[in-house]
Design a protein around this motif. Structure first.
Motif, PDB file in Angstrom:
ATOM      1  N   ILE A  53     -10.506   3.595   9.601  1.00 57.52           N
ATOM      2  CA  ILE A  53     -10.887   4.683   9.172  1.00 57.52           C
ATOM      3  C   ILE A  53      -9.632   5.902   9.643  1.00 57.52           C
ATOM      4  CG2 ILE A  53     -12.490   6.576   9.399  1.00 57.52           C
ATOM      5  CD1 ILE A  53     -14.846   4.512   9.283  1.00 57.52           C
ATOM      6  N   ALA A  54      -9.376   5.859  10.936  1.00 52.53           N
ATOM      7  CA  ALA A  54      -8.365   6.872  11.409  1.00 52.53           C
ATOM      8  C   ALA A  54      -7.092   6.283  10.632  1.00 52.53           C
ATOM      9  CB  ALA A  54      -8.361   6.355  12.671  1.00 52.53           C
ATOM     10  N   PHE A  55      -6.759   5.203  10.489  1.00 54.75           N
ATOM     11  CA  PHE A  55      -5.451   4.795   9.742  1.00 54.75           C
ATOM     12  C   PHE A  55      -5.648   5.264   8.311  1.00 54.75           C
ATOM     13  CE2 PHE A  55      -2.567   2.330   7.226  1.00 54.75           C
ATOM     14  CZ  PHE A  55      -1.394   2.291   8.021  1.00 54.75           C
ATOM     15  N   ALA A  56      -6.684   5.237   7.663  1.00 56.86           N
ATOM     16  CA  ALA A  56      -6.892   5.817   6.378  1.00 56.86           C
ATOM     17  C   ALA A  56      -6.580   7.492   6.269  1.00 56.86           C
ATOM     18  CB  ALA A  56      -8.323   5.680   5.792  1.00 56.86           C
ATOM     19  N   LEU A  57      -7.220   8.033   7.522  1.00 62.54           N
ATOM     20  CA  LEU A  57      -7.094   9.397   7.557  1.00 62.54           C
ATOM     21  C   LEU A  57      -5.559   9.811   7.736  1.00 62.54           C
ATOM     22  CD1 LEU A  57      -8.415  12.276   8.255  1.00 62.54           C
ATOM     23  CD2 LEU A  57      -8.232  11.441  10.512  1.00 62.54           C
ATOM     24  N   PHE A  58      -4.857   9.067   8.489  1.00 64.57           N
ATOM     25  CA  PHE A  58      -3.465   9.269   8.771  1.00 64.57           C
ATOM     26  C   PHE A  58      -2.641   9.127   7.402  1.00 64.57           C
ATOM     27  CE2 PHE A  58       0.416   6.468   9.255  1.00 64.57           C
ATOM     28  CZ  PHE A  58       1.332   7.464   9.756  1.00 64.57           C
ATOM     29  N   ALA A  59      -3.013   8.016   6.859  1.00 62.80           N
ATOM     30  CA  ALA A  59      -2.057   7.660   5.518  1.00 62.80           C
ATOM     31  C   ALA A  59      -2.551   8.733   4.473  1.00 62.80           C
ATOM     32  CB  ALA A  59      -2.555   6.207   5.016  1.00 62.80           C
ATOM     33  N   ALA A  60      -3.873   9.202   4.320  1.00 66.64           N
ATOM     34  CA  ALA A  60      -3.802  10.227   3.546  1.00 66.64           C
ATOM     35  C   ALA A  60      -3.270  11.352   3.793  1.00 66.64           C
ATOM     36  CB  ALA A  60      -5.495  10.376   3.285  1.00 66.64           C
ATOM     37  N   ALA A  61      -3.339  11.986   4.918  1.00 70.09           N
ATOM     38  CA  ALA A  61      -2.749  12.969   5.433  1.00 70.09           C
ATOM     39  C   ALA A  61      -1.469  13.172   5.240  1.00 70.09           C
ATOM     40  CB  ALA A  61      -3.255  13.572   6.912  1.00 70.09           C
TER      41      ALA A  61
END
Length: 144
Positions: free
Chosen positions: A129-137
């Motif tokens: 989830i943290a990685f997805a947040l990083f990728a999307a941002a």
């Protein structure tokens, strides 16, 4: 579960955790190296939304790094478990290490390998989830 099956299961899970801890670190490092190139091609960013997106990307990257570190630590604990002949001895060894490090109090009963694996899988979900947040941002910040 026989000794060999238990050791194989714990060892294979530990090896998988090593991979799960490493690949987000490599992607984040690649993104950090690519950031100056993206900045040169897109020009100066004057929008406050872009700054907010970069901030969210940085928080996501730091959270991913923190979760990857915890996953790496769990992988080492699973390797410690796999080095013992049976599940009870391996679990007791892990509990002893955690108590000596003052990370967790000594439990009344040791948890099974499956319970420990379930806890680590929850940690893997948080990392993703943290990685997805990083990728999307990062994508939002790169294209604003």
């Amino acid at each position: 579960m026989t000794s060999n099956a238990y050791q194989d299961k714990a060892g294979a899970f530990a090896a998988g955790l090593m991979v799960q801890a490493a690949w987000p670190l490599l992607v984040i490092a690649a993104c950090l190296l690519a950031t100056p190139v993206i900045g040169l091609t897109t020009g100066p960013q004057a929008m406050p939304l872009s700054a907010a997106a970069w901030f969210v990307a940085a928080v996501g990257a730091l959270a991913t790094l923190a979760f990857s570190t915890l996953i790496l630590f769990d992988a080492l604990l699973f390797r410690l478990m796999a080095s013992h002949d049976n599940e009870a001895a391996g679990g007791a060894a892990v509990d002893d290490v955690l108590a000596r490090m003052r990370l967790k109090p000594a439990p009344a009963a040791t948890r099974s390998l499956d319970q420990r694996m379930a806890g680590t899988r929850r940690l893997l979900m948080k990392q993703r989830i943290a990685f997805a947040l990083f990728a999307a941002a990062s994508l939002v910040a790169a294209f604003l």
